[in-house]
Structures are given as structure tokens and as C-alpha cells.
Design an enzyme around this catalytic site. Structure first.
Site, PDB file in Angstrom:
ATOM      1  N   ALA A   1       0.809  -1.234   0.000  1.00 19.92           N
ATOM      2  CA  ALA A   1       0.000   0.000   0.000  1.00 19.92           C
ATOM      3  C   ALA A   1       0.835   1.274   0.000  1.00 19.92           C
ATOM      4  O   ALA A   1       0.352   2.339  -0.390  1.00 19.92           O
ATOM      5  CB  ALA A   1      -0.945  -0.004   1.199  1.00 19.92           C
TER       6      ALA A   1
ATOM      7  N   ALA B   1       1.998  -5.209  -4.691  1.00 20.62           N
ATOM      8  CA  ALA B   1       3.371  -5.234  -4.146  1.00 20.62           C
ATOM      9  C   ALA B   1       4.289  -6.054  -5.031  1.00 20.62           C
ATOM     10  O   ALA B   1       3.965  -7.176  -5.411  1.00 20.62           O
ATOM     11  CB  ALA B   1       3.361  -5.815  -2.734  1.00 20.62           C
TER      12      ALA B   1
ATOM     13  N   LYS C   1       8.343  -9.606 -13.754  1.00 23.40           N
ATOM     14  CA  LYS C   1       6.913  -9.351 -13.975  1.00 23.40           C
ATOM     15  C   LYS C   1       6.304 -10.417 -14.887  1.00 23.40           C
ATOM     16  O   LYS C   1       5.167 -10.840 -14.700  1.00 23.40           O
ATOM     17  CB  LYS C   1       6.701  -7.954 -14.574  1.00 23.40           C
ATOM     18  CG  LYS C   1       7.135  -6.806 -13.685  1.00 23.40           C
ATOM     19  CD  LYS C   1       6.481  -6.814 -12.309  1.00 23.40           C
ATOM     20  CE  LYS C   1       5.015  -6.452 -12.322  1.00 23.40           C
ATOM     21  NZ  LYS C   1       4.424  -6.481 -10.955  1.00 23.40           N
TER      22      LYS C   1
HETATM   23  P1  NAP Z   1       6.913   1.125  -5.604  1.00 27.37           P
HETATM   24  O1  NAP Z   1       6.518   2.526  -5.374  1.00 27.37           O
HETATM   25  O2  NAP Z   1       8.349   0.773  -5.473  1.00 27.37           O
HETATM   26  O3  NAP Z   1       6.059   0.197  -4.655  1.00 27.37           O
HETATM   27  C1  NAP Z   1       6.283  -1.161  -4.548  1.00 27.37           C
HETATM   28  C2  NAP Z   1       5.758  -1.642  -3.215  1.00 27.37           C
HETATM   29  O4  NAP Z   1       5.975  -3.039  -3.118  1.00 27.37           O
HETATM   30  C3  NAP Z   1       6.483  -0.981  -2.056  1.00 27.37           C
HETATM   31  O5  NAP Z   1       5.664  -0.013  -1.478  1.00 27.37           O
HETATM   32  C4  NAP Z   1       6.784  -2.116  -1.093  1.00 27.37           C
HETATM   33  O6  NAP Z   1       6.080  -1.936   0.113  1.00 27.37           O
HETATM   34  C5  NAP Z   1       6.246  -3.356  -1.781  1.00 27.37           C
HETATM   35  N1  NAP Z   1       7.263  -4.403  -1.710  1.00 27.37           N
HETATM   36  C6  NAP Z   1       8.432  -4.489  -2.364  1.00 27.37           C
HETATM   37  N2  NAP Z   1       9.102  -5.592  -1.988  1.00 27.37           N
HETATM   38  C7  NAP Z   1       8.319  -6.204  -1.071  1.00 27.37           C
HETATM   39  C8  NAP Z   1       8.448  -7.387  -0.297  1.00 27.37           C
HETATM   40  N3  NAP Z   1       9.524  -8.188  -0.361  1.00 27.37           N
HETATM   41  N4  NAP Z   1       7.428  -7.718   0.539  1.00 27.37           N
HETATM   42  C9  NAP Z   1       6.344  -6.921   0.638  1.00 27.37           C
HETATM   43  N5  NAP Z   1       6.170  -5.788  -0.059  1.00 27.37           N
HETATM   44  C10 NAP Z   1       7.152  -5.449  -0.897  1.00 27.37           C
HETATM   45  O7  NAP Z   1       6.496   0.637  -7.036  1.00 27.37           O
HETATM   46  P2  NAP Z   1       5.232   0.996  -7.954  1.00 27.37           P
HETATM   47  O8  NAP Z   1       5.725   1.670  -9.154  1.00 27.37           O
HETATM   48  O9  NAP Z   1       4.147   1.621  -7.182  1.00 27.37           O
HETATM   49  O10 NAP Z   1       4.832  -0.451  -8.407  1.00 27.37           O
HETATM   50  C11 NAP Z   1       3.676  -1.088  -7.901  1.00 27.37           C
HETATM   51  C12 NAP Z   1       3.311  -2.207  -8.823  1.00 27.37           C
HETATM   52  O11 NAP Z   1       3.051  -1.680 -10.121  1.00 27.37           O
HETATM   53  C13 NAP Z   1       4.434  -3.241  -9.014  1.00 27.37           C
HETATM   54  O12 NAP Z   1       3.833  -4.507  -9.125  1.00 27.37           O
HETATM   55  C14 NAP Z   1       5.060  -2.817 -10.336  1.00 27.37           C
HETATM   56  O13 NAP Z   1       5.709  -3.886 -10.973  1.00 27.37           O
HETATM   57  C15 NAP Z   1       3.821  -2.375 -11.077  1.00 27.37           C
HETATM   58  N6  NAP Z   1       4.085  -1.482 -12.201  1.00 27.37           N
HETATM   59  C16 NAP Z   1       4.646  -0.263 -11.990  1.00 27.37           C
HETATM   60  C17 NAP Z   1       4.891   0.571 -13.076  1.00 27.37           C
HETATM   61  C18 NAP Z   1       5.504   1.937 -12.912  1.00 27.37           C
HETATM   62  O14 NAP Z   1       5.880   2.532 -13.904  1.00 27.37           O
HETATM   63  N7  NAP Z   1       5.607   2.468 -11.709  1.00 27.37           N
HETATM   64  C19 NAP Z   1       4.548   0.159 -14.367  1.00 27.37           C
HETATM   65  C20 NAP Z   1       3.951  -1.089 -14.541  1.00 27.37           C
HETATM   66  C21 NAP Z   1       3.710  -1.898 -13.451  1.00 27.37           C
HETATM   67  P3  NAP Z   1       6.829  -1.769   1.545  1.00 27.37           P
HETATM   68  O15 NAP Z   1       8.215  -1.266   1.291  1.00 27.37           O
HETATM   69  O16 NAP Z   1       5.982  -0.786   2.277  1.00 27.37           O
HETATM   70  O17 NAP Z   1       6.801  -3.095   2.171  1.00 27.37           O
END
Ligand code: NAP
Length: 346
Positions: A13, A85, A161
Site C-alpha cells: 500500500a 506489491a 513481472k
Molecule cells: P513502488 O513505489 O516501489 O512500490 C512497490 C511496493 O511493493 C512498495 O511499497 C513495497 O512496500 C512493496 N514491496 C516491495 N518488496 C516487497 C516485499 N519483499 N514484501 C512486501 N512488499 C514489498 O512501485 P510501484 O511503481 O508503485 O509499483 C507497484 C506495482 O506496479 C508493481 O507490481 C510494479 O511492478 C507495477 N508497475 C509499476 C509501473 C511503474 O511505472 N511504476 C509500471 C507497470 C507496473 P513496503 O516497502 O511498504 O513493504
């Protein structure tokens, strides 16, 4: 009207995408149970807990993607699960440990928990365009495609992914489950952020503002507004007929256009956006050579994306989920102002 009175479980979150999703769910009247590895930190930071509605309807709970069974108890009573996540890191030390394991084991852990929880009706998984395409090719990308080029050595984030989403589809096919799986596949997500960290998808803009690019290089990448991505998740949950994958993206935005937009907003005078034109054959050759001196993940990205064009078919998400994409120029400008407000530019 909310489709459930039970809390919606949102994993990760505190993430850039998930925080916007939590905000929209609260705004729509839902209760949210959000997971993070560090509840105390999330509470102290106060960004998520400060969102309107959070005081009454947001519960933060601890879960790590690598802890087997971590989601079992947390899912009790939930009807909808948003699994967002996953580590989004381009340059890592150990791709298996840092990317593949949390992405794949975490996804399976969430689905195992859903299988054991009779109340769960649907899991919405945040996958990525990276699971669809690992390179620019001369065709139109859509939900029917899979990334068949990434590996542990070549774009490991994209590989994580791809493996995670494939594992999810295999899981629902091979197990008798009472829930269905719907997947959202966004391209590079940009826009205003509820949380302060610089997301990987914004790092390119931040680097450009700091003068880290010697010129305007030939990059054009598909982006999408974080508010549209969150809305796609909400619709994927709310619409009973939603099914399969949803490629979620606005049209590609070129580096040149980004610099034009930055200049038009006055950012060109304040920061070090490039001015020299390298978006030509000569520039492409220089960038491909210079990429050799970048960290592995950045090197792979530059070599793959330079001089390439992406064409996407996003008609499914528009037709089935009724999504109308925000103008990506406006999103970029919003993202710039937001990055500046958080103190990340220059
Ligand atoms: P983000 O800001 O880095 O957030 C990722 C979250 O995942 C973090 O808040 C972290 O939560 C959690 N996380 C990471 N490793 C973890 C672990 N071992 N256990 C539990 N939680 C973990 O990234 P985001 O860009 O928002 O990405 C969110 C999702 O969207 C991901 O699945 C990503 O692949 C996907 N996505 C993102 C983009 C983009 O451009 N941003 C594009 C396509 C898809 P905590 O640190 O609080 O635990």
C-alpha cells in the site's frame, strides 16, 4: 456504490501506484486493509494515513512477500484483493533474490491465501507492460503478447513481472479456486504521487532535470497517468464482466516532447534539461556506446529502447472498463510539478 462492505486488501500500500489506489478506494467509500513490511514507518510517515477517509477506513497490516502464509490471516473476510506489491528496481545486485523471488513467491503466496479464503471473489493483479513486451518491435502490442526476450541477465525486472504474471495464470488454471483473476498491465506510470519516494518510472525525468543526459536522445516510451492506472484497478474490481489482461497506457511520449513541455512550464530555466539534439542516427550510436558504461539494468534498457517506437492497442481497457486516458502531455506536466513540490528535481 461500493461493491463490497468488506475491506479491500491492497498489498504494497505504500507504493506509488498502490497509494493512489488506496486514495481512490477510500474516496469511493471502500474500507481498505493495506499491507506494508513496516507498519510503524508508514504510520510515522503519515502520507497514507493522511489521505481523506484513512482515519476511519484504512487499516495498515504487516506482510512480506517472502514470508510463506503472510497473507492468510490478513485476507480473512475480504472479497477483493489488489496485489500490487512487487519490487520495481532497474539495477539490482542479485536479480533472483531481489526481483524474481519476491515477485513470483509473493504472487503465489497471495493466490494461495485467496484459495484458502472462501470470501474472496476476485484478485486484481498489477502486472506490467513489461510482461507483454521486452523490446520494441515493428508491430502493435496488445494483451495477446508475452515478453519472450527478458531473462535474469537481460532486463530482470521485466523478467520478474513476466514470470509472476505467468505463475498467476498457471495457478488459477491448475487449482480449483472460487475467485477469478483479472490483470492490469500498465506501461511507465507517472503523475502526482501520494507518497514522497521517487518511483523508478520517474527516475528518467529526475535524471533529465539534473543534467544527466548529454542531449535529447531518441527515446519514446509509453506512459500512463497513475490516476488512470488506479481507476483501471477499481473498475477491474467493480465490473463483474472484467476478465483477462488489460493493457493500460496512453500513447508514447518522446524525450524531445518531454523537454518541450518542461521548457514551456519554465522548468528549462530552473533545471538542467538537455538542449543538444542527439535524437538522430549519430546520437543513437553515441548512446548505444555510452550505455556500456551504465549499470547493467540501465544499459539493457538503453540498448533496447533507443531509436525505437512502441505502438500499442489499448482498446480492450477502453471498451470493457470504460477507461478514457488522460492527455499524457498534461500528466507529464502534473508529474513535473509534483516532483518539484516533493523536492526531487534538479
Ligand atoms: P513502488 O513505489 O516501489 O512500490 C512497490 C511496493 O511493493 C512498495 O511499497 C513495497 O512496500 C512493496 N514491496 C516491495 N518488496 C516487497 C516485499 N519483499 N514484501 C512486501 N512488499 C514489498 O512501485 P510501484 O511503481 O508503485 O509499483 C507497484 C506495482 O506496479 C508493481 O507490481 C510494479 O511492478 C507495477 N508497475 C509499476 C509501473 C511503474 O511505472 N511504476 C509500471 C507497470 C507496473 P513496503 O516497502 O511498504 O513493504
Amino acid at each position: 456504490m461500493p461493491v463490497t462492505n468488506a475491506p479491500v486488501l491492497v498489498t504494497g500500500a505504500t507504493g506509488f501506484v498502490a497509494a493512489e489506489l488506496v486514495k481512490q478506494l477510500l474516496d469511493a467509500g471502500y474500507s481498505v486493509r493495506g499491507t506494508t513490511r513496516n507498519v510503524e514507518k508508514a504510520k510515522q510517515d503519515g502520507y497514507l494515513t493522511g489521505v481523506p477517509g484513512a482515519a476511519d477506513r484504512l487499516e495498515l497490516v504487516a506482510a512480506d512477500l517472502l514470508d510463506d502464509g503472510a497473507f492468510d490471516a490478513l485476507m480473512q473476510g475480504c472479497e477483493y484483493v489488489m496485489h500490487t506489491a512487487s519490487p520495481y528496481i532497474i539495477d539490482v545486485e542479485d536479480p533472483q533474490r531481489d526481483l524474481i523471488d519476491p515477485a513470483v513467491r509473493g504472487t503465489l503466496s497471495v493466490l494461495e491465501a485467496a484459495k484458502k479464503t472462501p470470501s474472496v471473489k476476485r484478485v486484481v493483479l498489477t502486472s506490467s507492460f513489461a510482461a507483454i513486451s521486452g523490446e520494441a518491435r515493428d508491430h502493435v502490442w496488445s494483451e495477446e503478447h508475452w515478453n519472450d526476450v527478458s531473462s535474469l541477465d537481460n532486463s530482470p525486472y521485466s523478467y520478474s513481472k513476466t514470470l509472476a504474471e505467468k505463475a498467476a495464470w498457471d495457478f488459477v488454471e491448475q487449482n480449483e479456486v472460487d475467485f477469478d483473476l483479472v490483470v492490469v498491465n500498465p506501461t511507465g506510470v507517472i503523475g502526482p504521487s501520494v507518497v514522497p519516494h521517487v518511483n523508478a518510472s520517474h527516475q528518467f525525468i529526475v535524471a533529465a532535470s539534473r543534467g544527466e543526459y548529454p542531449g535529447i536522445i531518441s527515446l519514446a516510451f509509453p506512459f500512463v497517468d497513475v490516476r488512470d492506472v488506479a481507476l483501471a484497478h477499481v473498475r477491474a474490481m467493480e465490473k463483474p464482466e472484467a476478465s483477462g489482461r488489460y493493457l493500460t497506457s496512453a500513447p508514447a511520449l518522446s524525450f524531445r516532447r518531454m523537454v518541450e513541455l518542461a521548457n514551456a512550464e519554465g522548468f528549462g530555466e530552473k533545471y538542467k534539461f538537455p538542449t543538444r539534439s542527439l535524437d538522430n542516427a549519430f546520437g543513437n550510436a553515441i548512446v548505444k556506446f555510452a550505455a556500456n558504461f551504465q549499470p547493467k539494468g540501465t544499459r539493457a534498457f538503453l540498448k533496447m529502447a533507443i531509436g525505437q517506437e512502441y505502438r500499442l492497442d489499448t482498446s480492450k481497457v477502453q471498451n470493457e472498463l470504460g477507461l478514457e486516458f488522460r492527455n499524457i502531455d498534461e500528466t507529464f506536466v502534473d508529474a513535473m510539478h509534483d516532483l518539484e513540490a516533493w523536492g526531487h528535481l534538479g
